[in-house]
Design a protein around this motif. Structure first.
Motif, PDB file in Angstrom:
ATOM      1  N   ALA A  10      41.650  73.184  58.681  1.00 40.04           N
ATOM      2  CA  ALA A  10      43.090  72.854  58.706  1.00 40.04           C
ATOM      3  C   ALA A  10      44.080  73.831  59.144  1.00 40.04           C
ATOM      4  CB  ALA A  10      43.584  72.464  57.435  1.00 40.04           C
ATOM      5  N   ARG A  11      43.641  75.171  58.884  1.00 36.92           N
ATOM      6  CA  ARG A  11      44.300  76.485  59.579  1.00 36.92           C
ATOM      7  C   ARG A  11      43.957  76.470  60.947  1.00 36.92           C
ATOM      8  NH1 ARG A  11      46.720  80.626  57.270  1.00 36.92           N
ATOM      9  NH2 ARG A  11      46.454  82.626  58.395  1.00 36.92           N
ATOM     10  N   ALA A  12      42.973  76.254  61.181  1.00 39.86           N
ATOM     11  CA  ALA A  12      42.593  76.676  62.874  1.00 39.86           C
ATOM     12  C   ALA A  12      43.430  75.405  63.693  1.00 39.86           C
ATOM     13  CB  ALA A  12      40.991  76.042  63.061  1.00 39.86           C
ATOM     14  N   ALA A  13      43.329  74.135  62.981  1.00 39.55           N
ATOM     15  CA  ALA A  13      44.016  73.084  63.565  1.00 39.55           C
ATOM     16  C   ALA A  13      45.673  73.224  63.888  1.00 39.55           C
ATOM     17  CB  ALA A  13      43.881  71.680  62.897  1.00 39.55           C
ATOM     18  N   ALA A  14      46.030  74.067  62.776  1.00 41.99           N
ATOM     19  CA  ALA A  14      47.588  74.168  62.544  1.00 41.99           C
ATOM     20  C   ALA A  14      47.952  75.489  63.589  1.00 41.99           C
ATOM     21  CB  ALA A  14      47.982  74.727  61.376  1.00 41.99           C
ATOM     22  N   THR A  15      47.055  76.629  63.710  1.00 39.04           N
ATOM     23  CA  THR A  15      47.448  77.481  64.534  1.00 39.04           C
ATOM     24  C   THR A  15      46.953  77.025  66.105  1.00 39.04           C
ATOM     25  OG1 THR A  15      45.082  78.240  64.290  1.00 39.04           O
ATOM     26  CG2 THR A  15      46.893  79.237  63.028  1.00 39.04           C
ATOM     27  N   GLY A  16      46.316  75.987  66.105  1.00 38.16           N
ATOM     28  CA  GLY A  16      45.947  75.676  67.546  1.00 38.16           C
ATOM     29  C   GLY A  16      47.179  74.791  68.179  1.00 38.16           C
TER      30      GLY A  16
END
Length: 80
Positions: A10-16
């Protein structure tokens, strides 16, 4: 309030999404570390606003459902 914790995915998706937004809307490249720092800031300083709105919306939904149940129960009553 307990800090908002996101899974690694979720963190990777949000930063993306933050990086994509900066690139597309602001014509700026946002590095991974600044994107993570921005996500942390949003979660810490602004996240509560969105969280509280979700709680409020949930309260309204539960209240409406409870009213529907009470109404349905009155419909089951029999005359004496």
């Amino acid at each position: 309030m307990k800090p908002i914790e996101l899974s690694k995915d979720a963190r990777a998706a949000a930063t993306g999404k933050l990086r994509d937004y900066f690139r597309q809307e602001l014509d700026q490249d946002l590095g991974q570390l600044p994107a993570e720092m921005l996500l942390d800031f949003i979660g810490k300083e602004i996240g509560g606003v969105f969280y509280n709105r979700g709680v409020h919306d949930s309260q309204e939904l539960v209240q409406k459902k409870a009213e529907d149940i009470v109404e349905a129960l009155y419909g089951l009553e029999r005359g004496s």
